[in-house]
Design a protein around this motif. Structure first.
Motif, PDB file in Angstrom:
ATOM      1  N   VAL A   1      -4.443  29.324  14.818  1.00 34.47           N
ATOM      2  CA  VAL A   1      -5.919  29.313  14.824  1.00 34.47           C
ATOM      3  C   VAL A   1      -6.414  29.442  16.162  1.00 34.47           C
ATOM      4  O   VAL A   1      -6.106  29.307  17.083  1.00 34.47           O
ATOM      5  N   TYR A   2      -7.328  30.534  16.130  1.00 34.76           N
ATOM      6  CA  TYR A   2      -7.805  31.142  17.046  1.00 34.76           C
ATOM      7  C   TYR A   2      -9.435  30.615  17.507  1.00 34.76           C
ATOM      8  O   TYR A   2     -10.194  30.456  16.625  1.00 34.76           O
TER       9      TYR A   2
ATOM     10  N   ARG B   1      -5.647  30.282  21.290  1.00 35.03           N
ATOM     11  CA  ARG B   1      -5.057  30.016  19.997  1.00 35.03           C
ATOM     12  C   ARG B   1      -4.126  28.815  20.107  1.00 35.03           C
ATOM     13  O   ARG B   1      -3.437  28.579  20.932  1.00 35.03           O
TER      14      ARG B   1
ATOM     15  N   THR C   1       0.428  34.051  14.326  1.00 32.73           N
ATOM     16  CA  THR C   1      -0.229  33.115  13.474  1.00 32.73           C
ATOM     17  C   THR C   1      -0.678  32.047  14.342  1.00 32.73           C
ATOM     18  O   THR C   1       0.057  31.566  14.731  1.00 32.73           O
TER      19      THR C   1
ATOM     20  N   THR D   1      -3.369  34.528  10.008  1.00 29.74           N
ATOM     21  CA  THR D   1      -2.114  34.253   9.424  1.00 29.74           C
ATOM     22  C   THR D   1      -1.454  35.705   9.257  1.00 29.74           C
ATOM     23  O   THR D   1      -1.867  36.461   8.670  1.00 29.74           O
TER      24      THR D   1
ATOM     25  N   THR E   1     -10.927  30.092  13.858  1.00 23.69           N
ATOM     26  CA  THR E   1     -10.799  30.887  12.739  1.00 23.69           C
ATOM     27  C   THR E   1      -9.051  31.088  12.649  1.00 23.69           C
ATOM     28  O   THR E   1      -8.419  31.418  13.506  1.00 23.69           O
ATOM     29  N   GLN E   2      -8.697  31.033  11.486  1.00 21.72           N
ATOM     30  CA  GLN E   2      -7.092  31.094  11.260  1.00 21.72           C
ATOM     31  C   GLN E   2      -6.931  32.453  11.077  1.00 21.72           C
ATOM     32  O   GLN E   2      -7.394  33.278  10.208  1.00 21.72           O
TER      33      GLN E   2
ATOM     34  N   GLY F   1     -11.121  35.799  10.923  1.00 19.42           N
ATOM     35  CA  GLY F   1      -9.644  35.324  10.648  1.00 19.42           C
ATOM     36  C   GLY F   1      -9.316  35.848   9.294  1.00 19.42           C
ATOM     37  O   GLY F   1     -10.007  36.510   8.505  1.00 19.42           O
TER      38      GLY F   1
END
Length: 123
Positions: A92-93, A37, A90, A120, A117-118, A9
């Motif tokens: 968190v996955y 997500r 955007t 953005t 994992t973020q 991410g």
């Protein structure tokens, strides 16, 4: 004990690309692997899933054509290639796994989850 660890991410501009990875350990059965997500203030939603052999995939409508899920069973890793990123991607996955041979897509279908994992997307 099944463990899933996501990586890849980051911060990316609209139109950019990322590749997320999820490395799994502790599997004793054949597992379908999925990506979900969760954006702030929203429920966790399905993104993509791949069956245990990697021959079947299924995508949420808004990402089909931009996201590609794949897996390398020799490395116990599943990937999510994300292209043409949009602001609304955007979130968190999360990587998820469940035993079986199909391509489930509901949160409740999956038994094991990573910590996320973020991603953005911002200009």
């Amino acid at each position: 004990q099944v463990q899933l660890v996501e990586s890849g991410g980051g911060l990316v501009q609209p139109g950019g690309s990322l590749r997320l990875s999820c490395t799994a350990s502790g599997f004793t059965l054949d597992y379908a692997m999925g990506w979900f997500r969760q954006a702030p203030g929203k429920e966790r939603e399905f993104v993509a899933v791949i069956n245990w052999r990697g021959l079947l995939t299924y995508y949420e409508d808004s990402v089909e054509g931009r996201f590609t899920i794949s897996r390398d069973n020799a490395k116990n890793t599943v990937y999510l290639q994300i292209n043409s990123l949009k602001l609304e991607d955007t979130a968190v996955y999360y990587c998820a796994a469940t035993p079986g041979y199909g391509v489930p897509s509901r949160v409740e279908d999956f038994d094991h989850w990573g910590k996320g994992t973020q991603v953005t997307v911002s200009s």
